[in-house]
Enzyme design. Structure first.
Site, short mmCIF file in Angstrom:
data_model
loop_
_atom_site.label_atom_id
_atom_site.label_comp_id
_atom_site.label_asym_id
_atom_site.label_seq_id
_atom_site.Cartn_x
_atom_site.Cartn_y
_atom_site.Cartn_z
N ARG A 1 0.81 -1.23 0.00
CA ARG A 1 0.00 0.00 0.00
C ARG A 1 0.83 1.27 0.00
O ARG A 1 0.35 2.33 -0.40
CB ARG A 1 -1.03 -0.04 1.13
CG ARG A 1 -2.14 -1.05 0.81
CD ARG A 1 -3.11 -1.23 1.93
NE ARG A 1 -2.53 -1.79 3.13
CZ ARG A 1 -2.39 -3.09 3.39
NH1 ARG A 1 -2.82 -3.97 2.50
NH2 ARG A 1 -1.85 -3.50 4.49
N GLU B 1 3.39 -9.50 13.14
CA GLU B 1 2.70 -9.49 14.43
C GLU B 1 1.94 -10.78 14.71
O GLU B 1 1.68 -11.13 15.84
CB GLU B 1 1.77 -8.29 14.55
CG GLU B 1 0.76 -8.13 13.44
CD GLU B 1 1.25 -7.31 12.26
OE1 GLU B 1 0.41 -6.93 11.44
OE2 GLU B 1 2.46 -7.08 12.12
#
Length: 153
Positions: A39, A76
């Protein structure tokens, strides 16, 4: 999620306007916008074009031609990932701003910073549209300046 911004040309233009204003006010001399896969590729090129500078992609492993620098890091959710930059993308001492849509735990942004340090770039700032403050990703960036347009707890 920046999808609504991407679908609305007025909102997207406003986003780039705000980022451009911030970068121009903060850094009189900058060589490149570095965008993170994927992105950051949507935000970085129009921002770089507005600033009259180049754009450098930082990609997932195996996507760039030629000699590359690579770094492995943990996501994560426990999965390993790798990022690459072309070895000759940035010259020592060149000034860069790293751009992405979101900062969560900071793993990807920290890996990007490490790659650019290996190339001896001067990182002026890490710049994101959205910061999830509760995940404390900005704290992992140590002394590297950080800016987020929107913050959520």
């Amino acid at each position: 999620d920046i999808s609504p911004l991407l679908k609305d040309p007025v909102a997207f233009r406003t986003l780039i306007d705000l980022l451009e204003d911030h970068v121009r006010a903060s850094f009189p001399k900058i060589d490149f916008i570095v965008g993170l896969d994927s992105r950051g590729f949507l935000i970085g090129p129009p921002l770089a074009q507005r600033l009259g500078i180049g754009f450098v992609p930082l990609r997932k492993k195996g996507k760039l031609p030629g000699a590359t620098e690579c770094i492995s890091y943990s996501l994560e959710y426990g999965k390993a990932a790798e990022l690459e930059i072309q070895s000759d993308a940035v010259e020592p001492g060149q000034k860069v701003v790293i751009v992405d849509d979101l900062l969560a735990t900071g793993g990807t942004m920290c890996a990007a910073c490490e790659l650019l340090k290996r190339l001896k770039a001067e990182i002026l700032e890490c710049l994101v549209v959205i910061e999830l403050k509760g995940l404390k990703g900005a704290e992992k960036l140590d002394s590297i300046p950080f800016y987020s347009l929107l913050q959520y707890d």
